[in-house]
Design a protein around this motif. Structure first.
Motif, short mmCIF file in Angstrom:
data_model
loop_
_atom_site.label_atom_id
_atom_site.label_comp_id
_atom_site.label_asym_id
_atom_site.label_seq_id
_atom_site.Cartn_x
_atom_site.Cartn_y
_atom_site.Cartn_z
N ALA A 1 4.94 8.93 0.65
CA ALA A 1 4.06 7.80 0.34
C ALA A 1 4.67 6.97 -0.76
O ALA A 1 5.40 7.50 -1.62
N ARG B 1 -7.45 6.84 3.21
CA ARG B 1 -6.15 6.87 3.89
C ARG B 1 -5.13 5.91 3.32
O ARG B 1 -3.94 6.09 3.52
N GLU B 2 -5.58 4.90 2.60
CA GLU B 2 -4.65 3.87 2.16
C GLU B 2 -5.17 3.20 0.90
O GLU B 2 -6.37 2.92 0.78
N LEU C 1 -9.59 -1.78 3.48
CA LEU C 1 -8.78 -0.58 3.67
C LEU C 1 -9.67 0.65 3.68
O LEU C 1 -10.75 0.67 3.07
N THR D 1 0.83 -1.20 0.00
CA THR D 1 0.00 0.00 0.00
C THR D 1 0.87 1.26 0.00
O THR D 1 2.09 1.19 0.23
N ASP D 2 0.24 2.39 -0.25
CA ASP D 2 0.98 3.64 -0.31
C ASP D 2 1.51 4.08 1.04
O ASP D 2 2.36 4.96 1.12
N THR D 3 1.04 3.47 2.13
CA THR D 3 1.56 3.80 3.46
C THR D 3 2.81 2.99 3.80
O THR D 3 3.33 3.11 4.91
#
Length: 825
Positions: A663, A615-616, A611, A576-578
């Motif tokens: 990110a 946020r994600e 998700l 994920t981008d986090t």
């Protein structure tokens, strides 16, 4: 047939009338059928309510049972409804009240219940034990009833009046569905998502000639209160087109490790109106009858804090996926729902498709808003008339007083005021009732301000009433406010995956051992994930279909962001981008035939992994069994390669230590010969060999990948294989325009046009901005052909390849939301 009646003359004990049996039966049955159809069983297509439900909501509103007030005994509500509006038994009224309060029955409950209102397996407590009041959403159903927005009709004894239909500021029939059995007909309507239904209704308001396909882009299918998964969408389209159809719903089930050597199926969502006790009973019956194999135990861990959790233990040596398929066939973990959209329109029962339902509701709201506007206009004109009379009286107050004092009685005073000051009867009466405290200078200022405000409001209302387009816009805006305030995210997943063995013969024995066959998992640029089994690909080739034929079948959602070659029994990772990697069992993913090439049949990765979309989001898929390192690139230009085999055994873990505000924008997992590529928002491209980035552990923060210019960020990162046909796609636009409003310009260049540079350099220019352009909105590099899609997944056309690396783009036919690779057989 003979009928005995009393003889009023007293000359005989009885009077015999000859009645035709067929005529008597026909008349009596038709009267009974009419009563059931129109007064009990079928909802009105405008407010989506049956008479008893409408009377309950109206009476609770009249009783003042608003959300900010306390609950009252349900028995009191039932008594008020039965005594004043609904001449039927208290059981029927209470059953209807209970249904309006059940969160597993209604997508948006209209009554806030307090106490035991039952469960999918059990009935509610008696009315004397439960309490109720209106929910906040219910106020939208009964709001503005005092503004002549609907007609009122007499109650059963002509002592009171009740609304013929409620204003219904929410599309209740589609949102909450309905069920009922009349005489010779029945209705069974599925609940939907409020946000989606409002979006479809607003689109229909703006585009009265919208087709079913246009509306289904906003309303793809039902959204059931308990969640679950709808399998197969053909029946839904039939229902939306003709008013009748059917679909299958599945429980949401995950395969989890329950102990060191024990695996189980964990059920967290069930099909519509199916309770855990019913599932447990069916499983126990199947195990006892030896129809279900591989089950060791069933435990219900459902509670109010954690919600539904049904744990089904799997015996050692049995494949959980095969056992689950067996349960789908023999238990309510997979259930069917038949749609029959029958509702009352203009007083008669009709079978309605999706477009018809929306048209009836929108027309109802247009009528409500029109009547409300006319009512408000009339009231403001009346008030302005009185205010203007008061201003006349205040200006000549001494003379007014003198006229009144000189009059013998009220009638004479009224007549003289009308003659002297040219007032109307209403104005004269109002002045005669005027209190002395209203004669101050301040009151005059207040009246003048009120007069000016009333004139302004009257002008606005007259303009609104005189323009149908403004009325439709007002309806659309009010619906948007409702969705914004009361809308909730979709709970039910929609998938085109194949139904279970439930459609097969009951004597067919499910195969409990599923081979660990090769497969490929794809992630589309629109965020959908799907599994394609390799053996189906081999069958396709055996039939003589070549790769170009397969590629020509592409439709929506077929631009690929990431793909992983793996096996059905293995796990892959979703990054994920986090900076989090989430383990994903391949068997749990929906499978599609290799020749369909419909990635749209998959599920949204964010929904599948639960998700938070705000946020994600998933940026790529990786293999956890590969010996090739995983490469990550971030928005701030950091690159990292993760040493293979160093992954923790946890369900999810961090794979990079991100700096504040950073990110992950891309992930790749290719051989050492492939190059890593960064593309930035200010149109810089950097390519360098992977060998220049040493592998690190999961806790490391990576190293400098590209030097960014002021205000720039990385918008795409990945690896490009050395195939010789790679291209670079760039889309430019302006940051001063709204997102999605600027089509922009695009170009496609050969990857060889871009010279390689060392890591941690600035790269080379990849796109020359035209006047007004200042940023890249979309970029991609990879093997040709490149596929572009819009934000809705529809295909977009890209320019021909061959542009210089630093050339400007050419105009595009539509907004490009993302670019990805084409699937290769």
């Amino acid at each position: 047939m003979t009928r005995a009646t009393d003889d009023p003359t007293g000359t005989s004990d009885e009077k015999i009338l000859n009645v035709d049996v067929s005529t008597e039966m026909q008349d009596s049955f038709l009267e009974y059928a009419y009563s059931v159809i129109y007064s009990r069983a079928l909802p009105d297509a405008r407010d989506g309510l049956k008479p008893v439900q409408r009377r309950i909501l109206y009476m609770m509103s009249e009783m003042g049972l608003r959300p900010e007030k306390g609950h009252v005994k349900s028995a009191r509500v039932v008594g008020e409804v039965m005594g004043k509006l609904h001449p039927h038994g208290d059981t029927a009224i209470y059953d209807a009240l209970v249904r309006l309060a059940q969160s597993w029955t209604m997508r948006i409950p209209l009554i806030d219940g307090h106490g035991n209102f039952g469960s999918p397996d059990d009935g509610p407590a008696a009315a004397r034990y439960t309490e109720a009041r209106l929910d906040a959403v219910a106020l939208l159903m009964v709001d503005q009833l005092d503004e002549d927005v609907v007609d009122f009709v007499p109650n059963y004894d002509n002592q009171l009046t009740q609304p013929d239909v409620l204003p219904a500021a929410i599309p209740n029939l589609l949102v909450n569905g309905a069920s009922g059995i009349a005489v010779g007909m029945a209705t069974n309507m599925a609940p939907h998502n409020l946000i989606e239904v409002v979006a479809g209704a607003r689109y229909l308001i703006e585009h009265p000639n919208a087709t079913l396909d246009d509306l289904m882009a906003f309303i793809p299918g039902p959204d059931l209160p308990g969640g679950g998964t709808i399998v197969g969408l053909a029946g839904i389209r039939d229902a939306y087109e003709t008013g009748r159809g059917a679909f299958k719903t599945r429980a949401k089930v995950s395969i989890e490790t329950l102990g060191p050597r024990k695996t189980g199926l964990v059920v967290t969502e069930l099909p519509y109106l199916v309770g855990p006790e019913k599932v447990i009973a069916k499983i126990k019956d199947g195990v006892t009858a030896k129809k279900i194999q591989g089950i060791s135990d069933v435990t219900d861990l459902t509670d109010r804090m954690n919600g539904l959790r049904l744990v089904i233990g799997i015996k050692t040596g049995f494949d959980p996926e095969a056992v689950l398929e067996q349960l789908y066939k023999l238990t309510p973990l997979e259930d069917g729902f038949s749609i029959n959209n029958v509702a009352l329109v203009d007083g008669g029962p009709h079978t309605l498709g999706l477009r018809d339902l929306l048209i009836v509701y929108v027309n109802h709201r247009i009528e409500v808003v029109t009547r409300r506007t006319a009512y408000r206009l009339a009231r403001r004109r009346e008030r302005l008339h009185l205010v203007e009379g008061l201003l006349i009286a205040i200006l000549d107050i001494d003379e007014v007083i003198q006229v009144i004092r000189a009059s013998d009685d009220t009638d004479q005073a009224r007549t003289r005021l009308i003659d002297v000051f040219e007032l109307s009867v209403l104005q004269a009466d109002y002045i005669l009732e005027l209190r002395l405290r209203r004669l101050t200078k301040f009151s005059r200022i207040e009246l003048e301000a009120e007069r000016d405000k009333l004139r302004e409001e009257i002008a606005q209302l007259e303009a609104l009433l005189g323009d149908p387009a403004l009325i439709r816009k007002a309806v659309s805006d009010e619906l948007d406010e409702v969705a914004e305030k009361h809308g909730t995210p979709r709970r039910t997943l929609l998938t085109e995956a194949r139904p279970s063995l439930a459609g097969a013969s009951k004597r067919a024995q499910p195969v409990l051992e599923v081979a660990d066959a090769p497969c490929t998992v794809y992630l589309s640029t629109t965020g959908r994930v799907v599994r394609v089994d390799r053996e189906e690909t081999e069958e396709l080739r055996a039939d003589g279909l070549t790769a170009p034929v397969v590629a020509s079948r592409r439709s929506k959602h077929d631009a690929i962001r990431s793909e992983v070659v793996t096996t059905r029994r293995s796990e892959i990772g979703a990054v994920t981008d986090t900076g989090r990697l989430i383990r994903m069992p391949v068997l749990d993913l929906p499978a599609v035939p290799a020749n369909s090439v419909q990635l749209g049949a998959g599920v949204k990765a964010g929904d599948y992994l639960s998700l938070d979309a705000k946020r994600e989001k998933v940026v790529g898929l990786v293999s956890l069994d590969s010996t090739v390192p995983i490469a990550l690139g971030t928005a701030q230009g950091i690159v990292k390669r993760i040493a293979p085999g160093a992954y923790p055994a946890r369900p999810d873990f961090e794979v990079i230590a991100l700096k504040t505000g950073d990110a992950v924008v891309g992930v790749a997992q290719h051989s050492e010969e492939d190059e890593l590529v960064f593309i930035t928002s200010d149109a810089q491209l950097l390519r360098f060999f992977q060998a220049s980035v040493r592998p690190q552990g999961v806790a490391a923060g990576g190293m400098a990948g590209i030097n960014l210019g002021a205000g720039a960020s990385v918008i795409w990162f990945g690896s490009v294989p050395d195939t010789g046909d790679a291209v670079v796609v760039t889309i430019a636009a302006s940051t001063s325009t709204l997102a999605g409003a600027d089509v922009g310009t695009g170009k496609v260049s050969e990857f060889t046009e871009f010279p390689p540079k060392g890591r941690a350099t600035g790269g080379v220019r990849a796109h020359r901005f035209l006047k007004g352009e200042d940023t890249l909105t979309v970029a991609w590099a990879g093997p040709a052909p490149a596929l572009a899609v819009g934000h809705d997944g529809a295909a977009r056309t890209l320019p021909e390849s061959g542009a210089r690396r630093d050339a400007s783009g050419v105009g595009l036919s539509g907004v490009v939301g993302s670019v990805g690779a084409a699937r290769r057989s």
